[in-house]
Design an enzyme around this catalytic site. Structure first.
Site, PDB file in Angstrom:
ATOM      1  N   VAL A  52       0.872  -1.230   0.089  1.00 25.90           N
ATOM      2  CA  VAL A  52       0.155  -0.036   0.108  1.00 25.90           C
ATOM      3  C   VAL A  52       0.819   1.181   0.010  1.00 25.90           C
ATOM      4  O   VAL A  52       1.622   1.366   0.721  1.00 25.90           O
ATOM      5  CB  VAL A  52      -0.950   0.054   1.133  1.00 25.90           C
ATOM      6  CG1 VAL A  52      -1.918   1.201   1.290  1.00 25.90           C
ATOM      7  CG2 VAL A  52      -1.527  -1.230   1.271  1.00 25.90           C
ATOM      8  N   ASP A 169     -13.452  -9.878  10.289  1.00 25.39           N
ATOM      9  CA  ASP A 169     -11.790  -9.958  10.770  1.00 25.39           C
ATOM     10  C   ASP A 169     -11.773  -8.365  11.625  1.00 25.39           C
ATOM     11  O   ASP A 169     -10.879  -7.743  11.365  1.00 25.39           O
ATOM     12  CB  ASP A 169     -11.034 -10.082   9.757  1.00 25.39           C
ATOM     13  CG  ASP A 169      -9.536 -10.243  10.214  1.00 25.39           C
ATOM     14  OD1 ASP A 169      -9.512 -10.550  11.421  1.00 25.39           O
ATOM     15  OD2 ASP A 169      -8.693 -10.173   9.623  1.00 25.39           O
TER      16      ASP A 169
END
Length: 425
Positions: A52, A169
């Site tokens: 990222v 999650d």
């Protein structure tokens, strides 16, 4: 991994041998993407599937997070799923008010290692995990905890009630503050001009072999020094230091506690669950451990674990395997010590129930449980006042019901008195 975070994976660098066919795309500062629209500024983080980058969106004069997926087919498939979920999220939230990460764009980028699916997300700040560490695992002021909880519940209510999506999650790492803790890491507040082209001889800044190897050597050296220090301390060199209280918590004044839920790589639609085992261990709901099916209430269990961790600096459940019992069984024992015995119907209702419970609903291998109520834990271990402990426990306890159908929804939690009053500092 936190998909638009300035923290990303914080422990190590990604493996250099993953920069190959089917793997990561090597990025240099100043590289451009999507016909020159986005320019890479610096690396924010990485995960098993992607790296990222902070990027500058030239046409819109704004900073964004650029997530570049590995190119192998299985990673491309995972990215397509995430894009599908994020597109549904963005479509239903045009005003960006629902406390979930926003997908801005997605495209394919061809490089020497293959074709990479790329997602462009709004740039956000540090994860709540980074905030907990920044606060040195000390208690967070309850007014700040409440502010964070409101944002997360707004996000979960939107996902669950309006979109019928289960995050699967939820944890501190997957909730990001809207801006970095350190203002110098904020590309807007720091006042630096964006990089619009590749600097002369620009390094790969995280993609380059040399940079990663240097960082790995530095990390190894740091760990060696830490080991030597701890050995010295245990031999008597630092006993007084070990006996002292931990460092005081840092001042969090001026940090914006507004946050958003991120990382939808494992999310699923309520009517299409695609994995039996979901959630990171410490935030995993009992029905998931027992393979008894799950729905949106599994996210609520993870939310309660996260809220506790913010308020105390410590995980609610941190199971370990031991002599003759598994991590799963220890996890179930820890739950029962805090919440009471699991109802027999629940204990015996999953595909894996027989691995852990006898027909009476008692654990097979862990027999002696030490019961401790949530409010007593907050008072005796974490030094909450009786009033704060009682009110916070009243908020958390119903969410930690063993029976998933009895847990309140995010919408119901948003109406709870604990979230809607001024707490004592």
């Amino acid at each position: 991994m936190s998909c638009s975070s300035s923290s990303g994976s914080e422990e190590e660098e990604e493996e250099i041998d993953s920069y190959r066919k089917g793997g990561y795309h090597a990025v240099r500062v100043g590289d451009s993407f999507n016909d020159g629209r986005y320019t890479a500024q610096r690396k924010l983080g990485w995960g098993q599937f992607s790296t990222v980058w902070l990027a500058y969106d030239k046409p819109n004069s704004q900073y964004v997070a650029l997530k570049i997926q590995k190119s192998a087919p299985q990673f491309a498939q995972a990215a397509m799923h995430e894009i599908e979920v994020l597109s549904a999220i963005a479509k239903g939230d045009p005003t960006h008010s629902k406390c979930v990460a926003q997908l801005i764009d997605h495209f394919k980028h061809s490089g020497p290692n293959g074709q990479h699916l790329c997602m462009v997300l709004e740039f956000l700040g540090d994860s709540l995990l980074r905030l907990i560490r920044y606060n040195r695992h000390s208690r967070l002021d309850l007014n700040k905890v409440r502010e964070i909880c409101k944002c997360v519940l707004i996000g979960l209510d939107y996902l669950h009630r309006e979109l019928k999506i289960i995050h699967t999650d939820l944890k501190p790492e997957n909730i990001l503050l809207i801006s970095p803790i350190d203002p110098s890491k904020d590309p807007v507040k720091s006042g630096k001009s964006p990089i619009l082209e590749r600097p002369e001889g620009g390094s790969l800044n995280g993609g380059a072999t040399m940079t990663i190897i240097e960082k790995k050597l530095k990390n190894r050296a740091k760990r060696a020094v830490a080991r030597i220090s701890s050995r010295r301390a245990s031999m008597g060199g630092g006993v007084e230091i070990l006996g002292q209280n931990p460092k005081p918590k840092r001042s969090l004044e001026g940090i914006d506690m507004r946050c958003k839920v991120v990382d939808f790589g494992n999310a699923c639609w309520v009517d299409k669950p695609f994995m039996e085992e979901i959630q990171t261990r410490q935030y995993r709901a009992p029905e998931v451990i027992l393979h008894a099916g799950y729905n949106t209430s599994a996210d609520m269990w993870s939310f309660a674990c996260t809220a506790f961790e913010l308020a105390t600096g410590e995980m609610l459940f941190a199971p370990k395997d031991g002599d003759g019992f598994s991590e799963d069984e220890d996890h179930l024992a820890l739950m029962m010590e805090l919440l009471g015995k699991m109802p027999k119907k629940m204990a015996n209702g999953g595909a894996k129930s027989r691995d852990y419970f006898d027909r009476y609903g008692d654990l097979k291998r862990i027999k002696r449980l030490k019961y401790w109520s949530l409010d007593r834990l907050l008072v005796e271990k974490f030094e909450f006042s009786e009033k704060d402990a009682q009110e916070f426990a009243d908020f958390l306890r119903p969410i930690l019901d063993f029976a998933p159908e009895k847990r309140p929804t995010a919408q119901q939690c948003l109406k709870h008195p604990w979230l809607n009053q001024n707490l004592t500092p």
